[in-house]
Design an enzyme around this catalytic site. Sequence first.
Site, PDB file in Angstrom:
ATOM      1  N   ASP A 236      32.855  52.589  40.477  1.00 18.21           N
ATOM      2  CA  ASP A 236      33.521  51.228  39.840  1.00 18.21           C
ATOM      3  C   ASP A 236      32.534  49.972  40.020  1.00 18.21           C
ATOM      4  O   ASP A 236      31.958  50.042  40.821  1.00 18.21           O
ATOM      5  CB  ASP A 236      34.647  50.972  40.647  1.00 18.21           C
ATOM      6  CG  ASP A 236      35.771  52.039  40.056  1.00 18.21           C
ATOM      7  OD1 ASP A 236      35.652  52.605  39.264  1.00 18.21           O
ATOM      8  OD2 ASP A 236      36.802  51.903  40.856  1.00 18.21           O
TER       9      ASP A 236
ATOM     10  N   ILE B 262      42.743  54.676  36.629  1.00 21.64           N
ATOM     11  CA  ILE B 262      41.560  53.863  37.274  1.00 21.64           C
ATOM     12  C   ILE B 262      41.059  54.510  38.656  1.00 21.64           C
ATOM     13  O   ILE B 262      40.010  54.514  38.957  1.00 21.64           O
ATOM     14  CB  ILE B 262      41.666  52.452  37.230  1.00 21.64           C
ATOM     15  CG1 ILE B 262      42.030  51.963  35.831  1.00 21.64           C
ATOM     16  CG2 ILE B 262      40.400  51.893  37.603  1.00 21.64           C
ATOM     17  CD1 ILE B 262      41.113  52.466  34.664  1.00 21.64           C
TER      18      ILE B 262
ATOM     19  N   GLU C 264      31.032  39.110  36.953  1.00 24.61           N
ATOM     20  CA  GLU C 264      31.325  38.267  37.855  1.00 24.61           C
ATOM     21  C   GLU C 264      30.300  37.649  38.458  1.00 24.61           C
ATOM     22  O   GLU C 264      30.035  36.539  38.464  1.00 24.61           O
ATOM     23  CB  GLU C 264      32.178  38.667  39.022  1.00 24.61           C
ATOM     24  CG  GLU C 264      32.646  37.857  40.103  1.00 24.61           C
ATOM     25  CD  GLU C 264      33.326  38.692  41.499  1.00 24.61           C
ATOM     26  OE1 GLU C 264      32.933  38.391  42.380  1.00 24.61           O
ATOM     27  OE2 GLU C 264      34.487  39.155  41.167  1.00 24.61           O
TER      28      GLU C 264
ATOM     29  N   CYS D  61      43.377  48.593  35.176  1.00 26.68           N
ATOM     30  CA  CYS D  61      43.011  48.350  36.489  1.00 26.68           C
ATOM     31  C   CYS D  61      43.541  49.517  37.398  1.00 26.68           C
ATOM     32  O   CYS D  61      44.489  50.183  37.024  1.00 26.68           O
ATOM     33  CB  CYS D  61      43.167  47.089  37.323  1.00 26.68           C
ATOM     34  SG  CYS D  61      41.811  46.684  38.568  1.00 26.68           S
TER      35      CYS D  61
ATOM     36  N   LYS E 111      37.887  35.687  36.106  1.00 36.03           N
ATOM     37  CA  LYS E 111      37.388  35.242  37.284  1.00 36.03           C
ATOM     38  C   LYS E 111      37.049  33.907  37.023  1.00 36.03           C
ATOM     39  O   LYS E 111      36.535  33.279  36.086  1.00 36.03           O
ATOM     40  CB  LYS E 111      36.205  36.185  37.537  1.00 36.03           C
ATOM     41  CG  LYS E 111      36.300  37.694  37.827  1.00 36.03           C
ATOM     42  CD  LYS E 111      37.319  37.567  39.146  1.00 36.03           C
ATOM     43  CE  LYS E 111      37.602  39.069  39.317  1.00 36.03           C
ATOM     44  NZ  LYS E 111      36.328  40.156  39.682  1.00 36.03           N
TER      45      LYS E 111
ATOM     46  N   HIS F 138      48.395  43.620  36.210  1.00 34.75           N
ATOM     47  CA  HIS F 138      48.631  42.547  37.245  1.00 34.75           C
ATOM     48  C   HIS F 138      50.193  41.938  36.946  1.00 34.75           C
ATOM     49  O   HIS F 138      50.217  40.819  37.110  1.00 34.75           O
ATOM     50  CB  HIS F 138      47.652  41.619  37.093  1.00 34.75           C
ATOM     51  CG  HIS F 138      46.348  42.042  37.844  1.00 34.75           C
ATOM     52  ND1 HIS F 138      46.371  42.392  39.258  1.00 34.75           N
ATOM     53  CD2 HIS F 138      45.101  42.241  37.736  1.00 34.75           C
ATOM     54  CE1 HIS F 138      45.235  42.881  39.767  1.00 34.75           C
ATOM     55  NE2 HIS F 138      44.312  42.781  38.669  1.00 34.75           N
TER      56      HIS F 138
END
Length: 763
Positions: free
Chosen positions: A604, A436, A610, A731, A111, A699
């Site tokens: 979650d 997840i 963050e 994720c 992030k 990702h």
Amino acid sequence: MAELTSTIAGYPRIGRNRELKKALENLWAGKISEERFEADVAQLVRTNLATLSQLGLSGSLPDSSTLYDQVLDTTVLLGATPERFRGKTGLDLYFSLARGDKANPPLEMTKYFDTNYHYLVPEIDAQTPIALTDRRVIERARALINEGINVRPVIVGPATWLALAKGASEGYEPLERLDDAVTAFTDVLGELAQAGVEWVQIDEPALVSGNLATERSAVVAATVRAWNTLGALEAGTRRPKVLLNFPYGDSSAALAQLAHTGVEALGVDLVRGNLPADIDLNGMTLAAGVVNGRNIWRTDLDAARKLLDAARATGARVVVSTSTSLQHVPHSVTDEHWDDPELDAHLHEWLAFADEKVREVEILDRGLRNGWESIENDIAQASQALAQRQQAAGVNNAAIRERVQRLAADRNRADYAERVAAQAALNLPAFPTTTIGSFPQTVDVRKVRAAANRKQISAAEYTAQIQTEVQRVIRLQEDLGLDVLVHGEPERNDMVQYFAEQLAGFSVTTNGWVQSYGSRATRPSILWGDVEREHDMTVDWWTYAQSLTDKPVKGMLTGPVTIIAWSFVREDIPLAQVADQIAVALRDEIDALQEAGAQIVQVDEPALRELLPLEPAKHQQYLAWAVDAFKLSTAGAAPATQIHTHLCYSEFGQIIDAIAALDADVTSIEAARSKMEVLPDLQAHGFSHQIGPGVWDIHSPRVPSVDEVKELLDEAAQVVPNDRLWVNPDCGLKTRDYPETVATLKNLVTAARELRKEKSQTL
């Protein structure tokens, strides 16, 4: 050379109709050529700059565009390519760094400060090449200037780029390469000047953060040292004029030093930061960031006027700006249709998206130039809208607040040992496998949801088609041999918006897209009032999924901190109060899931790290209320109900105590993309609950082999006791395709079974 005029720090890059997303995905799918992709991106840049001119910006217009990520842009600009990608060039190199290739993993992703934007982490050591290599930003500026567009390129600066990097070799401090980065930036600035660029904007936000691996004092020193050198270059010949910009927080402690580096303008965030009372900025241009680039509420123009007056008291030549780039907000309120019958009819009057914020900058600029009396009507209209918002129905609900306060005294579950004993009834194998939550969202699933939204199919037809998808996902997981299943979430457009659509106090947008990373965009919901759960939100879908299998299916909820972080949240009451309201709503949903028979519920919290404030002095207060909100949401769960949580794509070491304090029975955590760097933190902490360090970087489109997954599991098993280790991806799988999902989950299950065999003698 012209003076800097009132401006913005950056503009949304994804496109009003997500043009960048479509171009990227068409390129990756082989549907368009690189030439067509480049043309599409160039057209988007020109469209955005034309919009800024039409909205009233004059002088240099910021070009904050990117093909994927602004930090990656600086990495490629400086040729800082890891060894595994050497030999690649052009877009092949750029997107391999972002997404990996068949043989190599991509750069790590995390992030950007305390936003939901993800950046690609540079890998730097003593051998990493650092020199001007890629001239895309220079050639784009040259082309625009030749067309008569006064463009101001926006680039992540050398100190921030290195402060955000990680050592490619253990223990290496990337800031040791500062001199090399400054030398490379000397060439960058020189070529920009030769291209005819009058102003360049260099973003150096690292010095506002106390959350980086490098001490803040060292980052400040590096920033000042870099710009003492670069600022000394002759403006107009060896560099353009420089707007040195410090978004996302308070730069006041370093401002006096930065004002003497020789740059022509400083950009400061006055929404989150301050100006030193005694600072003398005579001869300096100050871009005062008084319009909030992070949230969508209309600017209090009267308050902004006072900030601008205080800025002028420094002796600086003041221009109006935004606190950050507007990449964090949607394009325009005018793209929306406010037809929510539950919502006050005046919601649109409370809001300012990117285009409206540009107009606010223009209004304040007129006031600066012509006197505040020239915008008295604008100030009055803004003040009236803000006052109206406070009086609107649903903003303050006494019944909700009283109930939340009553339940807030009960935030603790039974002791963990008692819960472990009760949850043995789940009869799970060693190293249980799960995912997840989400499974790939196919085109067909999206079409069904879209048809339902447009009333083209009945509610019964929609339910039947989504149930067919749930059945397919359950059967697939059984065939793969997963131990704890999920229903795949085909009914959910987004893990926050799904709940926002059902909770009182929220509204959602139709076209409010904001870039998360690369081609991925979200539509943050608008949290404008007090929050209440009015009906079951997930129970029917869970009940149907569980009816299809004898294996446990997780109930899936999004936690209070993440709902806050991924929404445009109200700012008129403390976030702790907002979080507790959401927590009580989730607590009611967990009660309903338990009543329906759910044995496992996942709440979650991927955004827990963050929202960690950039000022270390504020960490404890934030983590206290964030943890308390999670515990309030789960406190009603019976000992036999296994509570899971999930965290991803953050630096976890800083908050490992808070992760433990959540007191979840099982925590799944991103670890594959960051190469299991969380393990030493878990070991040092003595983390005592069950944990699933991710073994698949979702990702990236590459499929890790059984050996790769097994290697990560073996590494985790050296730290996590056998009876506490879970096996899962990093994720959710929403963004992946089914072929790679099936292939990787097969490998994941195989690796887990191999580990069971190897450890069977010690279990």
